[in-house]
Design a protein around this motif. Structure first.
Motif, PDB file in Angstrom:
ATOM      1  N   GLN A  26      -2.865  -4.139 -12.028  1.00 19.43           N
ATOM      2  CA  GLN A  26      -1.163  -5.190 -11.010  1.00 19.43           C
ATOM      3  C   GLN A  26      -2.705  -4.505  -9.260  1.00 19.43           C
ATOM      4  N   GLU A  27      -2.840  -2.940  -9.599  1.00 14.87           N
ATOM      5  CA  GLU A  27      -3.600  -2.577  -8.215  1.00 14.87           C
ATOM      6  C   GLU A  27      -4.762  -2.792  -8.120  1.00 14.87           C
ATOM      7  N   GLU A  31      -6.101  -4.859  -4.186  1.00 12.76           N
ATOM      8  CA  GLU A  31      -7.411  -4.373  -4.019  1.00 12.76           C
ATOM      9  C   GLU A  31      -8.480  -5.867  -3.613  1.00 12.76           C
ATOM     10  N   LYS A  32      -8.646  -6.146  -4.561  1.00 10.02           N
ATOM     11  CA  LYS A  32      -9.742  -7.005  -4.571  1.00 10.02           C
ATOM     12  C   LYS A  32      -9.149  -8.589  -4.189  1.00 10.02           C
ATOM     13  N   ILE A  40       2.318  -8.220  -5.844  1.00  9.89           N
ATOM     14  CA  ILE A  40       1.766  -8.870  -7.411  1.00  9.89           C
ATOM     15  C   ILE A  40       2.311  -8.832  -8.155  1.00  9.89           C
ATOM     16  N   GLY A  41       3.358  -7.192  -8.686  1.00  5.55           N
ATOM     17  CA  GLY A  41       3.937  -7.284  -9.370  1.00  5.55           C
ATOM     18  C   GLY A  41       4.898  -8.902  -9.517  1.00  5.55           C
ATOM     19  N   GLN A  42       5.509  -8.961  -8.104  1.00 13.15           N
ATOM     20  CA  GLN A  42       6.617  -9.456  -7.535  1.00 13.15           C
ATOM     21  C   GLN A  42       6.217 -11.179  -8.030  1.00 13.15           C
ATOM     22  N   GLU A  56      -5.003 -18.346  -2.585  1.00 15.82           N
ATOM     23  CA  GLU A  56      -6.105 -18.568  -2.986  1.00 15.82           C
ATOM     24  C   GLU A  56      -6.828 -17.790  -2.933  1.00 15.82           C
ATOM     25  N   LYS A  57      -6.470 -16.537  -2.101  1.00 17.58           N
ATOM     26  CA  LYS A  57      -7.032 -14.838  -2.028  1.00 17.58           C
ATOM     27  C   LYS A  57      -6.750 -14.086  -3.541  1.00 17.58           C
ATOM     28  N   VAL A  58      -5.748 -14.923  -3.959  1.00 17.51           N
ATOM     29  CA  VAL A  58      -5.521 -13.716  -6.027  1.00 17.51           C
ATOM     30  C   VAL A  58      -6.098 -14.804  -6.624  1.00 17.51           C
TER      31      VAL A  58
END
Length: 124
Positions: A26-27, A31-32, A40-42, A56-58
């Motif tokens: 997730q880290e 970062e990316k 991200i975990g949530q 969109e970023k993810v």
């Protein structure tokens, strides 16, 4: 497979699946994508509604399109063949989080069956 009950859970499961395929933590995804690991975990647990811009970023960080995040493997290609769905997504992308949330609330009121069942009878 257990049926996912909310849209947020479906999106989260898709993000987790693609992150796992990349063998990223997730880290690393955070970062990316310019977010945090806790966020991200949530998202992956369906605990957080995601803004379209963040999605969109993810998706980009995962090497996916936003379409692929929405795509249901059981109904492959359904969304891409519906021009109005993509026009709606593109329209939402141009607006603030507040306006996106407002549009979501309106759609939810219009489309969720429990709201239709609870509608009061018209007065005669």
């Amino acid at each position: 497979m257990v049926a996912l009950t909310t849209f947020a859970e479906q999106i989260g499961a898709k993000i987790r699946l693609h992150r796992s395929r990349q063998k990223w933590t997730q880290e690393q995804l955070a970062e990316k994508s310019g977010t945090t690991a806790s966020y991200i975990g949530q998202l992956e647990r369906g605990e957080k509604d995601v803004r379209i811009q963040t999605l969109e970023k993810v998706a980009t960080a995962l090497g996916m399109s936003v379409y692929e995040v929405f795509d249901n493997e059981q109904q492959e290609g359904v969304l891409i063949n519906k021009k109005w769905v993509w026009e709606s997504v593109l329209l939402l992308l141009r607006h603030s989080h507040e306006k996106q949330h407002h549009a979501y609330r309106i759609l939810k009121e219009l489309l969720e069956p429990e709201h239709l069942e609870k509608a009061p009878e018209p007065k005669q």
